[in-house]
Design a protein around this motif. Structure first.
Motif, PDB file in Angstrom:
ATOM      1  N   LEU A 294       0.832  -1.206   0.000  1.00 29.28           N
ATOM      2  CA  LEU A 294       0.000   0.000   0.000  1.00 29.28           C
ATOM      3  C   LEU A 294       0.865   1.254   0.000  1.00 29.28           C
ATOM      4  N   GLY A 295       2.021   1.183   0.680  1.00 34.31           N
ATOM      5  CA  GLY A 295       2.909   2.335   0.716  1.00 34.31           C
ATOM      6  C   GLY A 295       3.402   2.733  -0.654  1.00 34.31           C
ATOM      7  N   ILE A 296       3.857   1.761  -1.443  1.00 34.85           N
ATOM      8  CA  ILE A 296       4.450   2.109  -2.731  1.00 34.85           C
ATOM      9  C   ILE A 296       3.392   2.515  -3.755  1.00 34.85           C
ATOM     10  N   PHE A 297       2.146   2.058  -3.573  1.00 31.05           N
ATOM     11  CA  PHE A 297       1.075   2.438  -4.498  1.00 31.05           C
ATOM     12  C   PHE A 297       0.240   3.615  -3.987  1.00 31.05           C
ATOM     13  N   MET A 298       0.518   4.098  -2.774  1.00 30.93           N
ATOM     14  CA  MET A 298      -0.305   5.173  -2.217  1.00 30.93           C
ATOM     15  C   MET A 298      -0.247   6.436  -3.074  1.00 30.93           C
ATOM     16  N   SER A 299       0.922   6.724  -3.653  1.00 31.55           N
ATOM     17  CA  SER A 299       1.010   7.916  -4.502  1.00 31.55           C
ATOM     18  C   SER A 299       0.099   7.795  -5.714  1.00 31.55           C
ATOM     19  N   THR A 300      -0.065   6.571  -6.231  1.00 30.11           N
ATOM     20  CA  THR A 300      -0.997   6.346  -7.341  1.00 30.11           C
ATOM     21  C   THR A 300      -2.422   6.666  -6.915  1.00 30.11           C
ATOM     22  N   PHE A 301      -2.808   6.181  -5.720  1.00 24.97           N
ATOM     23  CA  PHE A 301      -4.174   6.411  -5.230  1.00 24.97           C
ATOM     24  C   PHE A 301      -4.465   7.889  -5.023  1.00 24.97           C
ATOM     25  N   LEU A 302      -3.432   8.681  -4.723  1.00 24.99           N
ATOM     26  CA  LEU A 302      -3.617  10.101  -4.460  1.00 24.99           C
ATOM     27  C   LEU A 302      -3.431  10.954  -5.709  1.00 24.99           C
ATOM     28  N   LEU A 303      -2.383  10.679  -6.486  1.00 28.19           N
ATOM     29  CA  LEU A 303      -2.046  11.564  -7.597  1.00 28.19           C
ATOM     30  C   LEU A 303      -2.979  11.412  -8.791  1.00 28.19           C
ATOM     31  N   VAL A 304      -3.342  10.184  -9.136  1.00 27.45           N
ATOM     32  CA  VAL A 304      -4.159   9.993 -10.344  1.00 27.45           C
ATOM     33  C   VAL A 304      -5.520  10.674 -10.216  1.00 27.45           C
ATOM     34  N   PRO A 305      -6.309  10.421  -9.149  1.00 28.61           N
ATOM     35  CA  PRO A 305      -7.593  11.129  -9.067  1.00 28.61           C
ATOM     36  C   PRO A 305      -7.448  12.618  -8.819  1.00 28.61           C
ATOM     37  N   ALA A 306      -6.280  13.058  -8.335  1.00 32.49           N
ATOM     38  CA  ALA A 306      -6.062  14.495  -8.152  1.00 32.49           C
ATOM     39  C   ALA A 306      -5.730  15.184  -9.474  1.00 32.49           C
ATOM     40  N   VAL A 307      -4.888  14.560 -10.294  1.00 38.87           N
ATOM     41  CA  VAL A 307      -4.365  15.209 -11.495  1.00 38.87           C
ATOM     42  C   VAL A 307      -5.260  14.991 -12.709  1.00 38.87           C
ATOM     43  N   LEU A 308      -5.954  13.845 -12.783  1.00 47.69           N
ATOM     44  CA  LEU A 308      -6.741  13.530 -13.978  1.00 47.69           C
ATOM     45  C   LEU A 308      -7.798  14.595 -14.309  1.00 47.69           C
ATOM     46  N   PRO A 309      -8.583  15.097 -13.345  1.00 49.42           N
ATOM     47  CA  PRO A 309      -9.549  16.138 -13.724  1.00 49.42           C
ATOM     48  C   PRO A 309      -8.880  17.429 -14.180  1.00 49.42           C
ATOM     49  N   ILE A 310      -7.724  17.761 -13.594  1.00 48.06           N
ATOM     50  CA  ILE A 310      -6.986  18.946 -14.037  1.00 48.06           C
ATOM     51  C   ILE A 310      -6.480  18.737 -15.451  1.00 48.06           C
ATOM     52  N   TRP A 311      -5.961  17.532 -15.719  1.00 48.18           N
ATOM     53  CA  TRP A 311      -5.478  17.188 -17.059  1.00 48.18           C
ATOM     54  C   TRP A 311      -6.611  17.268 -18.073  1.00 48.18           C
ATOM     55  N   ASP A 312      -7.781  16.744 -17.702  1.00 48.60           N
ATOM     56  CA  ASP A 312      -8.949  16.807 -18.589  1.00 48.60           C
ATOM     57  C   ASP A 312      -9.354  18.244 -18.870  1.00 48.60           C
ATOM     58  N   HIS A 313      -9.350  19.058 -17.826  1.00 46.61           N
ATOM     59  CA  HIS A 313      -9.754  20.455 -17.976  1.00 46.61           C
ATOM     60  C   HIS A 313      -8.798  21.191 -18.914  1.00 46.61           C
ATOM     61  N   LEU A 314      -7.495  20.989 -18.715  1.00 49.22           N
ATOM     62  CA  LEU A 314      -6.516  21.660 -19.560  1.00 49.22           C
ATOM     63  C   LEU A 314      -6.607  21.197 -21.004  1.00 49.22           C
ATOM     64  N   SER A 315      -6.928  19.903 -21.204  1.00 47.34           N
ATOM     65  CA  SER A 315      -6.976  19.379 -22.568  1.00 47.34           C
ATOM     66  C   SER A 315      -8.098  19.993 -23.382  1.00 47.34           C
ATOM     67  N   ALA A 316      -9.075  20.630 -22.714  1.00 53.59           N
ATOM     68  CA  ALA A 316     -10.177  21.276 -23.434  1.00 53.59           C
ATOM     69  C   ALA A 316      -9.832  22.695 -23.857  1.00 53.59           C
ATOM     70  N   LYS A 317      -8.685  23.222 -23.374  1.00 50.69           N
ATOM     71  CA  LYS A 317      -8.261  24.563 -23.742  1.00 50.69           C
ATOM     72  C   LYS A 317      -7.550  24.521 -25.094  1.00 50.69           C
TER      73      LYS A 317
END
Length: 387
Positions: A294-317
């Motif tokens: 869980l420790g080594i994958f915790m960054s995945t659990f936090l970063l992906v749902p945090a960054v994906l909506p921002i990435w989606d939003h920017l891709s529409a610009k």
């Protein structure tokens, strides 16, 4: 929330976790075949955008890609179903290995692994062909992809992939003045993105102090593996020196045990980061193994749902859409480089191997053969070579 859709996501990724040999780049090839070509969950551009984001983030890129696909298809429950399915097979093997069932060396001399590696060459080649033909539609993008592959192969440094993506994005911005708008919806509100990013950085700063003050072995291991997943670019092979320095040499396990476990991890399908379960289980038993996993994958659990909506939003610009054309060409170049090293380097050692890979590629690309039939072909040909 468990529903039929998330159960389906789990079983699809479990199937991938059982047969995805060859490392993170090969996993991208399997994901592409499964979710772009076969199931049509994503189109080429959506898949390339997710791949680019996960290449940009620290941690296990293929696991992050699977997590992102699950997140798009089934929300957070779907994301965890995807991660669990893809990770479970290799975790089981690594935990068993830690408990002494480590006689997997026979696989090194068998025909099965060479056959699967030749299959991996064909799968990744098909993914590069398909993505390249659809994303690199003009000469500037083709040149950008070739330049990206050149940079990755010549330097070989893990951080070069991040630099390549940034430079390719800048080139796309400068070249394309009238980009096409991309309409995508954010999955998670931006407030939650900020919260998840806050948790990510707080843990990165606070965990070392908490582990030092408490003296708790499990917390110390969690901190080591969280830090490894949170700051390392380039996948499992790059994280090896950090983990060896922090856990081996008698700190939690011996060097020989560490390297033996790492060797076993090379032989199993799925993400290489499940090696963490071996280290933790060896150091303190099954629960400690789960803590490290869980420790080594915790960054995945936090970063992906945090960054994906921002990435989606920017891709529409407009400006970001232009940049993403370049980024996607850069991703094709990165995959092209990886097709040679490590996929080709590991899978092709003779003209016989090359012929088998060509046959497997033709089966997948032109005959539209199912993956299981192509796998049987590669394994059978590897058997006849050895016989």
């Amino acid at each position: 929330m468990i529903n039929k859709q998330n159960i389906r996501i789990f079983y699809i990724f479990l199937s991938l976790g059982l047969r995805s040999f060859g490392g993170p780049v090969a996993h991208m090839g399997y994901f592409h075949k499964e979710f772009v070509q076969a199931r049509k969950w994503l189109d080429e551009k959506e898949f390339a955008d997710i791949t680019a984001m996960c290449q940009f983030l620290p941690g296990p890129a293929s696991s992050q890609t699977g997590f992102s696909i699950g997140l798009r298809k089934g929300g957070m429950p779907g994301a965890f179903a995807a991660w669990l399915g893809f990770t479970l097979p290799s975790v089981v093997v690594m935990v068993l290995a830690a408990y002494g069932l480590s006689s997997f060396s026979f696989l090194r001399d068998s025909f099965i692994i060479p056959g699967l590696l030749m299959l991996t060459v064909a799968v990744v080649a098909q993914a590069v062909w398909s993505m390249g033909s659809r994303l690199c539609t003009d000469n500037p993008l083709r040149i950008l992809a070739a330049t990206s592959a050149f940079a990755v192969l010549v330097t070989g440094h893990p951080l070069i992939q991040v630099l390549v993506i940034l430079c390719a994005g800048g080139a796309g911005y400068l070249i394309y003045n009238e980009p096409t708008r991309m309409k995508q919806n954010s999955i998670i509100p931006y407030g939650r993105s900020a919260t998840l990013l806050g948790i990510f950085f707080t843990l990165l700063v606070a965990l070392p102090a908490a582990a030092a003050l408490s003296g708790n072995e499990s917390l110390r291991l969690f901190e080591i593996f969280y830090r490894a997943g949170a700051i390392v670019f380039g996948g499992g092979h790059v994280v090896l020196p950090l983990l060896q320095a922090e856990t081996a040499g008698g700190l939690f396990l011996g060097d020989d045990t560490f390297l033996s476990g790492y060797g076993i991890a090379q032989l199993v399908p799925g993400p290489l980061f499940t090696f963490s379960a071996f280290v933790g289980t060896t150091a303190g038993g099954f629960i400690t193994g789960l803590v490290c996993l869980l420790g080594i994958f915790m960054s995945t659990f936090l970063l992906v749902p945090a960054v994906l909506p921002i990435w989606d939003h920017l891709s529409a610009k407009n400006w970001a859409s232009a940049s993403l054309k370049g980024v996607n060409a850069g991703v094709v170049g990165i995959l092209l480089a990886a097709l040679y090293n490590p996929v080709w380097v590991k899978g092709v050692h003779s003209s016989y191997d090359f012929a088998v890979c060509m046959g497997a590629f033709a089966m997948l690309k032109f005959a539209k053969a199912p993956i299981w039939a192509t796998a049987l072909f590669c394994i059978a040909m590897a058997y006849f070579r050895q016989a």
